[in-house]
Design a protein around this motif. Sequence first.
Motif, PDB file in Angstrom:
ATOM      1  N   ARG A  54       0.798  -1.232   0.000  1.00 15.86           N
ATOM      2  CA  ARG A  54       0.000   0.000   0.000  1.00 15.86           C
ATOM      3  C   ARG A  54       0.829   1.280   0.000  1.00 15.86           C
ATOM      4  O   ARG A  54       0.347   2.325  -0.417  1.00 15.86           O
ATOM      5  CB  ARG A  54      -0.923   0.028   1.245  1.00 15.86           C
ATOM      6  CG  ARG A  54      -1.855  -1.145   1.359  1.00 15.86           C
ATOM      7  CD  ARG A  54      -3.008  -1.055   0.378  1.00 15.86           C
ATOM      8  NE  ARG A  54      -3.748  -2.300   0.343  1.00 15.86           N
ATOM      9  CZ  ARG A  54      -3.612  -3.244  -0.574  1.00 15.86           C
ATOM     10  NH1 ARG A  54      -2.742  -3.070  -1.565  1.00 15.86           N
ATOM     11  NH2 ARG A  54      -4.309  -4.354  -0.539  1.00 15.86           N
ATOM     12  N   THR A  68      -4.299   1.900  -3.421  1.00 11.94           N
ATOM     13  CA  THR A  68      -5.453   1.190  -2.882  1.00 11.94           C
ATOM     14  C   THR A  68      -5.568  -0.197  -3.519  1.00 11.94           C
ATOM     15  O   THR A  68      -5.081  -0.420  -4.627  1.00 11.94           O
ATOM     16  CB  THR A  68      -6.774   1.936  -3.149  1.00 11.94           C
ATOM     17  OG1 THR A  68      -7.103   1.840  -4.552  1.00 11.94           O
ATOM     18  CG2 THR A  68      -6.693   3.384  -2.736  1.00 11.94           C
ATOM     19  N   SER A  80     -10.557   3.484   1.719  1.00 16.72           N
ATOM     20  CA  SER A  80      -9.242   2.849   1.788  1.00 16.72           C
ATOM     21  C   SER A  80      -8.128   3.875   1.599  1.00 16.72           C
ATOM     22  O   SER A  80      -7.135   3.884   2.345  1.00 16.72           O
ATOM     23  CB  SER A  80      -9.135   1.761   0.714  1.00 16.72           C
ATOM     24  OG  SER A  80      -7.821   1.256   0.628  1.00 16.72           O
ATOM     25  N   ASP A  83      -7.727   5.908   4.707  1.00 20.37           N
ATOM     26  CA  ASP A  83      -7.060   5.165   5.775  1.00 20.37           C
ATOM     27  C   ASP A  83      -5.551   5.126   5.554  1.00 20.37           C
ATOM     28  O   ASP A  83      -4.769   5.306   6.499  1.00 20.37           O
ATOM     29  CB  ASP A  83      -7.602   3.733   5.836  1.00 20.37           C
ATOM     30  CG  ASP A  83      -8.983   3.643   6.467  1.00 20.37           C
ATOM     31  OD1 ASP A  83      -9.424   4.645   7.078  1.00 20.37           O
ATOM     32  OD2 ASP A  83      -9.620   2.580   6.338  1.00 20.37           O
TER      33      ASP A  83
END
Length: 517
Positions: A54, A68, A80, A83
């Motif tokens: 990631r 992502t 996502s 985050d």
Amino acid sequence: MAESRHSVFRQFAASDWDGFLKGVEKEGLRVDRNGFIAQTPHPEVLGSALTHPRITTDYSEALLELITPVFNSTGGMLKSLRDIHTFVQENLGDEVFWAASMPCELDGDESIPIAEYGSSNIGRLKHVYRQGLAVRYGRMMQSIAGAHYNLSLPDSFWRKWQESLGSQQSLKDFKSDQYFWLIRNFRRRSWLLMLLFGASPALDASFVADIRHDLSQFDEHTWYGEYATSLRMGDLGYHNNAQASLNICFNELSTYTRTLDRAIHTNWPAYEAIGTRRGDQFIQINTSVLQIENEYYSAVRPKRTTERQEKPIQALEARGVEYIEVRCLDLDPFSPVGVNEAQIDFLDLFLLDCLLSDSPRISDAECERLDDNYKDVVARGRYRELTLCRGGQRTPVPEAATDLLEQLEPLAELLDSWQGGDTYCKALATQREVLSGERAVPSARVLDAMRSSGLGHREWGMEMARQHQQTLRQEGLDADVRKAFEAMSADSLTDQQKMEQADTLTFDEFLQHYLRS
């Protein structure tokens, strides 16, 4: 007369439509508290830039790239991305994550540290490739950041679409041909994305300290293009003379891969003069027009996920096109994650219409016209009298843009009727408001924000970066999400060590094998 592809698509039932598959790769510079490009190494708490799924780096050690997974909804994808951003922001200490595409303050090439990936052969190859970009183009160009949007359609759609069109091809070949159909229309219309989403009309004076340019002065430390939408995608951004000779207009997979392969195996005199080594150090992979496929800069790419040590061309030829990558998106500096929901939903609608509309092959003459349209909107898209070539005639950009948006309306209504809600009509309405002047295009909004705040690019970029950092740090992460990211970081460091220990070839041997494969 043959039935139009739009008509064929409208005969689908709602149950035949499974929506889009999507993901984002978002770049951004780490910047110190004074607004200067970070000189610190990639933070160990973020894991290995070589193996983390990631969080990695692009060109520079300071240029983060956040990736992502694939999602079937815009909301899931953006959650996502948020985050990942939040985890990064929580672990940057007193550095900030630059919000704009054009970079912060720089001090020439030497101020831009090239990304490091450890001592494994794969890691060294990635570093040497970036050294090659430095000797070919300079490091300044590589400090620019953007967002890449990846989109595909599920096989359930492709099987139904193939059946509806009566194609007898293999599914692999059919999908590849259809993705190139989409890409050809993307090439015809990509100027619209630069008008609607271009957000880099200004840059820091340090970026052009040693470059002749025709920009206007905003303040002591800022230059801007009076009508520019995206300096990132213009002559000061991603461009080079060697690649201009490739003449890739994306008509079909076989010619695309053949052209790239030829470029990787064709020496370029200027690169031959540089050589591949400086003393004992490798400074580029080879002396060809392209070192590897990824060196080719384009607004869109056909893509296929590669296996370990597999080249992109090999993956495309073996298994066909899997998805398309839209590469021309500037970062949205007003968004904490660099992209926004209305933009993503509009892109889905725009790209699907590229697939459903008539898409004849692009001639060399049309290819030149399309390049001119794109460059003109990048450089002067906000000039109200600007025209572009459409159907053999000069058409004002606002008129051409309005026509394209009107063309999307029936498709937006159809998708909303299948899914319920007003996702696509709402996304389309947002862009209509931009064209009508009800909302400013992002490039104008950036300049307006700088003027109203009395700040130049450097100070305004820092202000936006601090705001986004504060927002995401205050939101924080759920404990289980943070724990998962911490585990990913730890696992990635272990994976890098295992790769380094598993190497049996010297780097010279590895590189020779790589070049022959």
